[in-house]
Every structure is written in C-alpha cells, then in structure tokens.
Design a protein around this motif. Structure first.
Motif, short mmCIF file in Angstrom:
data_model
loop_
_atom_site.label_atom_id
_atom_site.label_comp_id
_atom_site.label_asym_id
_atom_site.label_seq_id
_atom_site.Cartn_x
_atom_site.Cartn_y
_atom_site.Cartn_z
N GLU A 168 -6.06 -12.40 3.10
CA GLU A 168 -6.28 -13.31 1.97
C GLU A 168 -5.48 -12.91 0.73
OE1 GLU A 168 -10.49 -13.30 1.38
OE2 GLU A 168 -10.90 -14.42 3.23
N ARG A 169 -5.33 -11.61 0.47
CA ARG A 169 -4.69 -11.14 -0.76
C ARG A 169 -3.33 -10.50 -0.52
NH1 ARG A 169 -9.69 -8.00 -3.83
NH2 ARG A 169 -11.25 -9.65 -3.58
N GLY A 170 -3.12 -10.00 0.69
CA GLY A 170 -1.92 -9.23 1.00
C GLY A 170 -2.25 -7.74 1.04
N PHE A 171 -1.48 -7.01 1.83
CA PHE A 171 -1.71 -5.57 1.97
C PHE A 171 -1.49 -4.85 0.64
CE2 PHE A 171 0.49 -1.46 2.60
CZ PHE A 171 -0.58 -0.72 3.09
N GLU A 172 -0.36 -5.13 -0.01
CA GLU A 172 -0.01 -4.40 -1.24
C GLU A 172 -1.02 -4.66 -2.36
OE1 GLU A 172 4.11 -3.35 -3.61
OE2 GLU A 172 3.86 -5.38 -2.82
N ALA A 173 -1.54 -5.88 -2.45
CA ALA A 173 -2.43 -6.25 -3.55
C ALA A 173 -3.88 -5.82 -3.31
CB ALA A 173 -2.39 -7.76 -3.77
N THR A 174 -4.18 -5.33 -2.13
CA THR A 174 -5.55 -4.91 -1.81
C THR A 174 -5.68 -3.40 -2.02
OG1 THR A 174 -5.79 -6.67 -0.17
CG2 THR A 174 -7.33 -4.84 -0.03
N SER A 175 -6.65 -3.01 -2.83
CA SER A 175 -6.84 -1.58 -3.12
C SER A 175 -8.00 -1.01 -2.30
CB SER A 175 -7.16 -1.39 -4.61
OG SER A 175 -8.43 -1.97 -4.91
N PHE A 176 -8.07 0.34 -2.30
CA PHE A 176 -9.22 1.01 -1.69
C PHE A 176 -10.51 0.48 -2.31
CE2 PHE A 176 -8.58 5.41 0.43
CZ PHE A 176 -7.73 4.85 1.36
N ALA A 177 -10.50 0.33 -3.63
CA ALA A 177 -11.69 -0.12 -4.34
C ALA A 177 -12.12 -1.51 -3.88
CB ALA A 177 -11.44 -0.11 -5.85
N ASP A 178 -11.15 -2.39 -3.65
CA ASP A 178 -11.46 -3.74 -3.17
C ASP A 178 -12.19 -3.69 -1.83
OD1 ASP A 178 -10.14 -4.94 -5.34
OD2 ASP A 178 -8.23 -4.98 -4.27
N ILE A 179 -11.68 -2.86 -0.92
CA ILE A 179 -12.27 -2.76 0.42
C ILE A 179 -13.64 -2.11 0.34
CG2 ILE A 179 -11.96 -1.91 2.77
CD1 ILE A 179 -8.90 -1.81 2.12
N LEU A 186 -19.63 0.29 -0.20
CA LEU A 186 -19.60 1.74 -0.07
C LEU A 186 -19.13 2.38 -1.37
CD1 LEU A 186 -17.90 2.40 3.40
CD2 LEU A 186 -20.30 2.76 2.82
N SER A 187 -19.62 3.59 -1.61
CA SER A 187 -19.07 4.37 -2.71
C SER A 187 -17.70 4.90 -2.30
CB SER A 187 -19.99 5.55 -3.04
OG SER A 187 -19.98 6.49 -1.96
N ARG A 188 -16.89 5.30 -3.27
CA ARG A 188 -15.57 5.82 -2.94
C ARG A 188 -15.67 7.06 -2.06
NH1 ARG A 188 -11.34 3.85 -6.32
NH2 ARG A 188 -9.94 5.15 -5.10
N GLY A 189 -16.69 7.92 -2.35
CA GLY A 189 -16.84 9.13 -1.56
C GLY A 189 -17.14 8.84 -0.10
N ASN A 190 -18.04 7.90 0.15
CA ASN A 190 -18.36 7.52 1.52
C ASN A 190 -17.17 6.85 2.20
OD1 ASN A 190 -20.97 8.50 1.48
ND2 ASN A 190 -21.86 6.58 0.79
N PHE A 191 -16.42 6.10 1.41
CA PHE A 191 -15.24 5.42 1.95
C PHE A 191 -14.23 6.44 2.45
CE2 PHE A 191 -11.27 3.15 1.88
CZ PHE A 191 -11.60 1.88 2.29
#
Length: 199
Positions: A20-31, A37-42
C-alpha cells in the motif's frame, strides 16, 4: 500469542504496508503500530527491515506457488489455466486500481533502489513466467512458449500499471477480453500446427 504467531502477524502487516505504501516509505514503527507491538518486542523478531523484506518475499512466493498449484488442479485444460492467470486482474481489480500489481510494484521499487533483494522479488515474476511457458508448451506451442509467456505477463503488468494510474475498471475488463481473444488465437494457431501433415 506464541512467537511464531507474532512473527507471522508482523510479516502479514509488512506485506500489506509494503504494497500500500511502498517498501521505502514503510518504517519499523509503521509495522510495529499495525501489529500493536512495542519496538522492543518487535526487534526480538526482526533486527532489520531487510529481514522483514526477505520474509515478505518468501511469503509472496509461497502464496504464488499455492495459487499456481490450485490452477493446475482446477482444470486439465492449459487454455483454462492461462485464462485463470488473466482473470486475476478482474478478481483483484479493486486492489490493483488502488496500488497496482503487488509483485510488479515491489520489483520496480527494489530495482529503482538497486536493493540487494531485487532479484529475489523478480523471482516471483519468474514463477509466473515459467508456469505460463509450461502451459503454452502444453497447448503445442513449445517453440514459442517462453516468448508467449513473457508477452501475456508483460501485458498483464501493463494493464495493472495503467489501471492504478487511471482507476478505470472498464479498462481492465476490456483488456482482459482482449487478452482472452489473443489467447484464443494462440490456441487456434496451436491446432493448426497439430493438423499440418508431417513431411
């Protein structure tokens, strides 16, 4: 929820967001946000976005294999199996008009980025190419099987790109009808070749 279920949810969410957004435009935070999930769990599951990309490509390849097996089992006719490929444009028209072909758009983006995974992504298109070539060979067009496979694959990718640009459902339907007519011509040519007397 077990670790394997969490990992599967991450990959499913990433797959959707990359489309939907593209690989480059998608961040860890988005996923992470999409999965809740929290960033640590991610980071327990994936340390880098490229690791997620590899899992997404693997998931898409597995889904493609499953779809091709389903088409194989659904009909003994190579013509009908090729028609099933053409009709994915109709079946997925809403998503295609919104975002294009999920495989084609990812391949294009990774090629533009000169990403190391670009060949892995294009391998999914190769699955379609090889499968279509086998169908054309089964029709009796062995000599031209790969060229015919590339032609219809190219045409379907072009339809998906223009459908996303113009948001035109009728265009998709017209092009699918045109591809079906082209396929009938290829089948007729195959019948003609079979009926020729051998010297």
């Amino acid at each position: 929820m077990g670790a394997s279920d969490t990992r599967r949810q991450i990959v499913e969410a990433a797959d959707r967001l990359f489309y939907e957004r593209g690989f480059e435009a998608t961040s860890f935070a988005d996923i992470a946000e999409a999965v809740g999930l929290s960033r640590g769990n991610f980071y327990y599951h994936f340390k880098a976005k490229d690791e997620i990309l590899a899992a997404v490509i693997e998931r898409r390849a597995a889904k493609t294999h499953a779809m091709l097996r389903e088409w194989e089992g659904a009909s003994e006719s190579a013509r009908e199996r090729i028609r099933a490929f053409v009709h994915i444009l109709i079946a997925n028209k809403t998503m295609i008009m919104a975002h294009g072909c999920p495989v084609g758009t990812l391949c294009s983006e990774l090629a533009r980025l000169e990403h190391v995974a670009k060949n892995d992504a294009s391998g999914i298109l190769s699955l379609f190419r090889d499968w279509l070539a086998r169908q054309f060979a089964a029709l009796g067009r062995q000599a031209e099987a790969d060229a015919l496979a590339l032609h219809i694959l190219m045409r379907s990718q072009g339809v998906a790109a223009l459908a996303a640009a113009f948001r035109d459902e009728e265009f998709i339907r017209r092009e699918v009808e045109a591809m079906e007519a082209w396929l009938e011509n290829q089948c007729a040519a195959a019948s003609s070749l079979k009926s020729r007397p051998r010297l």
